[in-house]
Design a protein around this motif. Structure first.
Motif, mmCIF file in Angstrom:
data_model
loop_
_atom_site.group_PDB
_atom_site.id
_atom_site.type_symbol
_atom_site.label_atom_id
_atom_site.label_comp_id
_atom_site.label_asym_id
_atom_site.label_seq_id
_atom_site.Cartn_x
_atom_site.Cartn_y
_atom_site.Cartn_z
ATOM 1 N N ALA A 1 0.830 -1.206 0.000
ATOM 2 C CA ALA A 1 0.000 0.000 0.000
ATOM 3 C C ALA A 1 0.864 1.256 0.000
ATOM 4 N N GLU A 2 1.993 1.212 0.677
ATOM 5 C CA GLU A 2 2.865 2.386 0.745
ATOM 6 C C GLU A 2 3.464 2.716 -0.622
ATOM 7 N N VAL A 3 3.906 1.705 -1.335
ATOM 8 C CA VAL A 3 4.469 1.939 -2.663
ATOM 9 C C VAL A 3 3.379 2.450 -3.613
ATOM 10 N N ARG A 4 2.230 1.832 -3.558
ATOM 11 C CA ARG A 4 1.121 2.282 -4.411
ATOM 12 C C ARG A 4 0.745 3.733 -4.120
ATOM 13 N N GLN A 5 0.701 4.097 -2.838
ATOM 14 C CA GLN A 5 0.320 5.459 -2.468
ATOM 15 C C GLN A 5 1.367 6.462 -2.933
ATOM 16 N N ALA A 6 2.652 6.086 -2.800
ATOM 17 C CA ALA A 6 3.712 6.989 -3.249
ATOM 18 C C ALA A 6 3.622 7.235 -4.745
ATOM 19 N N ALA A 7 3.330 6.196 -5.522
ATOM 20 C CA ALA A 7 3.181 6.360 -6.967
ATOM 21 C C ALA A 7 1.946 7.195 -7.301
ATOM 22 N N ALA A 8 0.851 6.965 -6.595
ATOM 23 C CA ALA A 8 -0.376 7.719 -6.850
ATOM 24 C C ALA A 8 -0.201 9.196 -6.520
ATOM 25 N N VAL B 1 9.395 6.925 -11.348
ATOM 26 C CA VAL B 1 9.839 6.022 -10.279
ATOM 27 C C VAL B 1 10.738 6.750 -9.300
ATOM 28 N N THR B 2 11.610 7.625 -9.790
ATOM 29 C CA THR B 2 12.477 8.390 -8.893
ATOM 30 C C THR B 2 11.651 9.181 -7.898
ATOM 31 N N ARG B 3 10.598 9.841 -8.374
ATOM 32 C CA ARG B 3 9.746 10.608 -7.470
ATOM 33 C C ARG B 3 9.074 9.712 -6.437
ATOM 34 N N ALA B 4 8.546 8.570 -6.883
ATOM 35 C CA ALA B 4 7.870 7.668 -5.950
ATOM 36 C C ALA B 4 8.846 7.105 -4.922
ATOM 37 N N VAL B 5 10.050 6.746 -5.357
ATOM 38 C CA VAL B 5 11.051 6.207 -4.441
ATOM 39 C C VAL B 5 11.440 7.252 -3.404
#
Length: 418
Positions: free
Chosen positions: A341-348, A402-406
């Motif tokens: 959920a954390e990775v999905r939220q960061a991408a969203a 991806v850089t932004r989400a990471v």
């Protein structure tokens, strides 16, 4: 978003990130070569410049070979190095960002557009080159994220680790050695290419070798001999039947992939003279491992299928199956773990993208981290279908997304809200 989250996103230098990826691609870090070690030392310098405390060490490969769970290797090598950078507070890192520096060989150079697979050619918004997709774009995203943290002046409360590993392509020696060194984390994100999804499970892949004897004779009197190529054919047919059986019930997590557990014969060598009946055939390939399947059970099923091949010669001269090279078990994120959920939220929150969850048909370092008790996911730029091919490429917008989400994920895990 919180102030720290906005600051780190604003601190990402997009042009610098693209140039960083191009510089990484230009190092021909084929698995096991000197350039692989060269790139590890270069990455260590980049992590140091970004303000991380960096551990660089030379592997004792023979010691690692003797340890339980050694994942196997295929490429010859003289040395191997580990690189881990850590920033933030004390204790176990709240997050490890992982990427491998090694790439597969180029293959036939004539099939590449342009003469140099390592030129990092940019056409439009696509960067082409060996390793661009698998997985130097993901490695660049990790490095760019920690650069942005430093540029934004953010002090993390909990440690963030960056693991840069070798030898992923031929088994996972780098990840195995990094974990054996004692580096760990509460969770890990491997930025392998995922084509706009988040991968929570990976099938495995076991390298096999089949030796099949024939009987030599002059080609002019071939009926006096037994051609090892000819008697291999029923073995190959038995392998294809096994593949069909093992893919009869495909988990929904694979998203419509009709063959998530492929079995492929990658090399076949037979004979040593054009006018002699070949008396030995050696075939090597990879066996897909089912999710949650014990690799020992997968090996047993394969050996049984090979030995079941119907040919009179094989009854008295059974094929010999061995298991050299990389041995990738399957692996998955524990059900309900918050990392998904954390990775999905960061991408969203950074790109407005709703990431679907999927599983991958290939083995990866995920299973080593999961096996060490570290919940792990894949999310990274690029599409794995372009890896290992002369058309290897990565879209620059995916690299930046991806850089932004990471970067956002790192802030949220390592600088939690009060």
């Amino acid at each position: 978003m919180r102030d720290a989250e906005t600051r780190v996103l604003n601190a990402i230098d997009e042009a610098e990130t693209v140039n960083l990826l191009a510089d990484l691609v230009r190092v021909p870090s084929v698995t096991g070569t000197d350039a692989e070690s060269e790139l590890q030392h270069h990455v260590a310098g980049l992590l140091t410049e970004a303000g991380l405390d960096v551990d660089v060490w030379k592997f004792d490969v023979e010691d690692l070979r003797g340890r339980d769970g050694f994942p196997g290797t295929e490429a010859p090598r003289a040395e191997a190095y580990g690189v881990v950078g850590v920033t933030g507070g004390d204790g176990v890192p709240a997050l490890a960002l992982q990427g491998h520096v090694d790439v597969v060989p180029t293959g036939d150079l004539a099939k590449w557009e342009g003469s140099d697979p390592f030129a990092a050619r940019i056409a439009g918004d696509i960067l082409h080159g060996r390793g661009a997709c698998d997985m130097k774009a993901g490695l660049a995203a990790n490095l760019a994220a920690v650069r942005a943290l430093r540029r934004a002046g953010i002090t993390l409360e909990r440690p963030l680790a960056v693991h840069c590993v070798v030898s992923e392509e031929d088994g996972g020696l780098g990840a195995f050695g990094t974990l054996a060194r004692g580096h760990t984390a509460e969770a890990a994100l491997i930025t392998e290419p995922t084509a706009g999804t988040v991968i929570s499970a990976c099938a495995g892949a076991l390298t096999f070798r089949i030796e099949l004897a024939g009987r030599a004779a002059p080609g002019a009197t071939r009926l006096e001999g037994v051609n090892a190529i000819e008697v291999f054919w029923p073995v190959f047919e038995a392998i294809r039947r096994l593949e069909a059986e093992r893919n009869r019930h495909v988990p929904a997590k694979f998203g419509g992939n009709a063959l998530p557990y492929p079995i492929e014969v990658g090399t076949v060598h037979a004979g040593d003279w054009a006018s002699t009946v070949p008396d030995l055939l050696v075939a090597e390939g990879r066996l897909g491992v089912l999710l949650d399947e014990d690799p020992a059970e997968a090996r047993a099923a394969f050996e049984e299928a090979v030995l079941s091949a119907a040919h009179p010669w094989l009854r008295a001269n059974p094929p010999v199956v061995t298991w050299p090279g990389g041995q990738f078990a399957s692996g998955r994120l524990p059900a309900g773990h918050p990392l998904l959920a954390e990775v999905r939220q960061a991408a969203a929150d950074t790109s407005g993208v709703a990431l679907p969850e999927s599983a991958a048909p290939y083995g990866s370092d995920l299973r080593l981290y999961a096996g060490a008790g570290i919940p792990t996911l894949h999310y990274g730029p690029g599409d794995a279908r372009y890896a290992h091919a002369p058309r290897e490429q990565v879209p620059i917008p995916e690299l930046l997304a991806v850089t932004r989400a990471v970067a956002l994920l790192a802030v949220r895990r390592c600088l939690p809200a009060a």
